[in-house]
Design a protein around this motif. Structure first.
Motif, mmCIF file in Angstrom:
data_model
loop_
_atom_site.group_PDB
_atom_site.id
_atom_site.type_symbol
_atom_site.label_atom_id
_atom_site.label_comp_id
_atom_site.label_asym_id
_atom_site.label_seq_id
_atom_site.Cartn_x
_atom_site.Cartn_y
_atom_site.Cartn_z
ATOM 1 N N ARG A 265 -0.129 -5.122 -24.331
ATOM 2 C CA ARG A 265 -1.228 -5.078 -25.315
ATOM 3 C C ARG A 265 -1.948 -6.420 -25.377
ATOM 4 O O ARG A 265 -3.158 -6.482 -25.507
ATOM 5 N N LEU A 266 -1.178 -7.495 -25.288
ATOM 6 C CA LEU A 266 -1.748 -8.838 -25.361
ATOM 7 C C LEU A 266 -2.671 -9.114 -24.169
ATOM 8 O O LEU A 266 -3.584 -9.912 -24.262
ATOM 9 N N GLY A 267 -2.398 -8.445 -23.065
ATOM 10 C CA GLY A 267 -3.295 -8.570 -21.909
ATOM 11 C C GLY A 267 -2.862 -9.573 -20.867
ATOM 12 O O GLY A 267 -3.681 -10.021 -20.069
ATOM 13 N N VAL A 268 -1.568 -9.940 -20.839
ATOM 14 C CA VAL A 268 -1.130 -10.870 -19.789
ATOM 15 C C VAL A 268 -1.260 -10.186 -18.423
ATOM 16 O O VAL A 268 -1.225 -8.960 -18.318
ATOM 17 N N LEU B 240 -1.817 -0.196 -44.453
ATOM 18 C CA LEU B 240 -0.401 -0.387 -44.139
ATOM 19 C C LEU B 240 -0.182 -0.397 -42.619
ATOM 20 O O LEU B 240 0.515 -1.265 -42.085
ATOM 21 N N ALA B 241 -0.806 0.549 -41.939
ATOM 22 C CA ALA B 241 -0.659 0.632 -40.478
ATOM 23 C C ALA B 241 -1.180 -0.641 -39.825
ATOM 24 O O ALA B 241 -0.572 -1.170 -38.887
ATOM 25 N N LEU B 242 -2.293 -1.155 -40.348
ATOM 26 C CA LEU B 242 -2.887 -2.361 -39.792
ATOM 27 C C LEU B 242 -1.944 -3.555 -39.960
ATOM 28 O O LEU B 242 -1.719 -4.326 -39.027
ATOM 29 N N GLN C 208 3.867 -0.888 -33.914
ATOM 30 C CA GLN C 208 2.938 0.228 -33.881
ATOM 31 C C GLN C 208 3.746 1.502 -34.020
ATOM 32 O O GLN C 208 4.763 1.669 -33.356
ATOM 33 N N PHE C 209 3.275 2.405 -34.874
ATOM 34 C CA PHE C 209 4.061 3.597 -35.160
ATOM 35 C C PHE C 209 3.347 4.878 -34.782
ATOM 36 O O PHE C 209 2.134 4.986 -34.889
ATOM 37 N N LEU D 260 5.155 6.468 -39.170
ATOM 38 C CA LEU D 260 4.295 5.833 -40.166
ATOM 39 C C LEU D 260 4.415 6.548 -41.505
ATOM 40 O O LEU D 260 4.422 5.919 -42.566
ATOM 41 N N ASP D 261 4.529 7.870 -41.456
ATOM 42 C CA ASP D 261 4.732 8.648 -42.687
ATOM 43 C C ASP D 261 5.948 8.122 -43.443
ATOM 44 O O ASP D 261 5.914 7.944 -44.652
ATOM 45 N N GLU D 262 7.010 7.881 -42.691
ATOM 46 C CA GLU D 262 8.249 7.436 -43.312
ATOM 47 C C GLU D 262 8.119 6.019 -43.857
ATOM 48 O O GLU D 262 8.574 5.714 -44.960
#
Ligand code: ZN
Length: 471
Positions: free
Chosen positions: A38-41, A338-340, A348-349, A354-356
């Motif tokens: 994700r970071l892009g290395v 919250l997700a952010l 990342q869920f 995420l519901d939980e």
């Protein structure tokens, strides 16, 4: 606009993992590799397959599931190591075999007990063998900065002729000075036949606190790959810190007119994830990702910040992904906020998870009003473990989270709290002085997650010969 592209080679999972107390199990390495993606290395050095079954499994599993970056496996300059690395890399979309062999007299005489001629031949043969398996081959002359320059040029020329596509110049013992290291790269470019066909790489250790400076000096003299780690972890005093290399190039294009593919807004989450996994906290004054990196305590600084953040900040916290703590998470916060925040903390869920997290978050927020990042991280750990029933969760959370706020891992009080006319367009924070509600330094990660993280597998490096850990 055509600034030369610098390949970011992340070795957090290999050299970084060699830091005392930083060993990770396969699942943890996979999770971090996904974050590095994700970071892009550009390159992830996923491990040293011959060193242990755990390292082999990590390289294998990262190869299978992280498809964009190049995945590198380390090997000493011998057939068994190279074959084992290649075996682990079988599933990789973009495999690289990274071969190393020490070249300094001190290592040849006392460690390897071979002559320069034998060293030259061994390097050539190992690279030739690796090349017969894999198109992408990197070679590192370990302890290059203490190697006789003429001999170093000979070795580099030989491995290029044998098929190496990247030549890495390690300052294995962190002994070089920036000018000296830059000069070494320049000498190689001037003297080695075929060097313009390959990528020159830096790999600098931080024993004198110069790893980042040395890496940048190398880039200025023509290196186009930088080997580095998140939070600068690594052998002894560590490696060049990825976040510092990236932000130096981003902030000072007048001096370093290069570009890297790293998405800097993921730097903070990556740093936090590593600290969480290894339970080695980031030093508070760590450049870019330390919790004080954007804190302003002195009155005159606060005053300047309130008038114009540029008075004391050379980059915004947002640019490196530091969460904007003015966004207080309470029971009225939505799932999106919250997700952010979870994402900013390195998690990342899927929807169900995420519901939980959200369900537990609401229960907690109802009780303690303001949910701090440390609370959230602990709550996330519980969900990830999936080990508690609803009622158990409630009672255990009640025990864990007293209403008095535990600290932020990155404590900064709001500009708004310190005075009027806060500049809303800038996320900078001013930590308020004594007598006000100042966040206290956070507890060590061990306490945030006490017992919550799966026990890492036994130290699988313990019985390895120490010279395994070169470069
Ligand atoms: Zn190293």
């Amino acid at each position: 606009m055509d600034r030369p592209r610098i390949t970011i080679f992340d070795t957090t999972l290999r050299d970084g993992e060699q830091s005392p107390g930083c060993s990770m199990n396969v699942q943890e390495k996979l999770r971090l590799a996904q974050q590095l993606d994700r970071l892009g290395v550009d390159v992830i050095e996923a491990g040293f397959p011959i060193a242990s079954d755990g390292d082999f499994a990590a390289v294998q599993s990262i190869s299978a599931s992280v498809r964009r970056p190049i995945i590198a496996g380390l090997a000493r300059a011998c057939t068994g190591d190279v074959d084992r690395a290649w075996q682990a890399l079988q599933g990789a979309a973009h495999p690289r075999i990274h071969v190393f062999l020490a070249t300094s007299d001190i290592h040849l005489i006392y460690k390897l007990r071979i002559t320069r001629e034998q060293c030259l031949e061994q390097a050539r043969e190992a690279v030739r063998h690796a090349k017969s398996l894999c198109a992408d081959v990197e070679f590192s002359p370990e302890d290059a900065t203490r190697t006789d320059v003429e001999f170093l040029c000979q070795v580099v020329e030989a491995v290029i002729a044998a098929g190496a596509t990247t030549v890495n110049i390690p300052d294995t013992v962190g002994y070089s000075m920036p000018e000296e290291y830059g000069q070494l790269i320049r000498t190689l470019r001037e003297k080695v036949a075929g060097i313009d066909k390959v990528t020159i790489s830096t790999h600098c250790h931080n024993d004198l606190g110069l790893a980042v400076a040395n890496s940048l000096a190398g880039v200025q003299q023509g290196a186009r790959q930088v080997e580095c780690t998140i939070n600068g972890i690594g052998e002894r005093a560590g490696n060049a810190a990825l976040e510092e290399i990236v932000m130096a190039m981003r902030l000072r294009p007048d001096r370093y007119a290069y570009q890297a593919g790293v998405a800097s807004e993921h730097l903070f989450a990556s740093s936090q994830m590593l600290a969480e996994i290894t339970r080695v906290p980031v030093q508070p004054n760590k450049a870019i990702t330390g919790r004080n990196a954007f804190a302003h305590e002195a009155g005159i600084h606060q005053d300047g910040m309130l008038k114009n953040p540029l008075t004391y900040e050379i980059m915004t916290p947002q640019s490196v992904g530091v969460p904007d703590s003015r966004l207080v998470l309470g029971k009225h916060s939505g799932r999106h906020a919250l997700a952010l925040r979870c994402e900013q903390l390195g998690h990342q869920f899927e929807r169900r998870e995420l519901d939980e997290v959200y369900r537990r978050f609401v229960v907690l927020a109802d009780r303690i009003k303001k949910v701090q990042d440390s609370h959230l991280l602990e709550l996330i750990q519980d969900v990830v473990k999936g080990n508690a029933s609803n009622s158990d969760a409630l009672s255990s959370e009640s025990k864990k989270f007293p209403p008095a706020a535990v600290a932020l891992p990155f404590p900064r009080s709001a500009v708004a709290a310190a005075g009027a006319n806060a500049n809303d367009s800038h996320p900078a924070q001013v930590s308020v002085g004594a007598g006000q509600a100042q966040a206290q330094p956070g507890p060590a990660p061990t306490n945030w997650f006490g017992g919550g993280v799966p026990t890492p597998i036994a130290d699988h490096h313990g019985d390895q010969e120490d010279y395994l850990w070169g470069v």
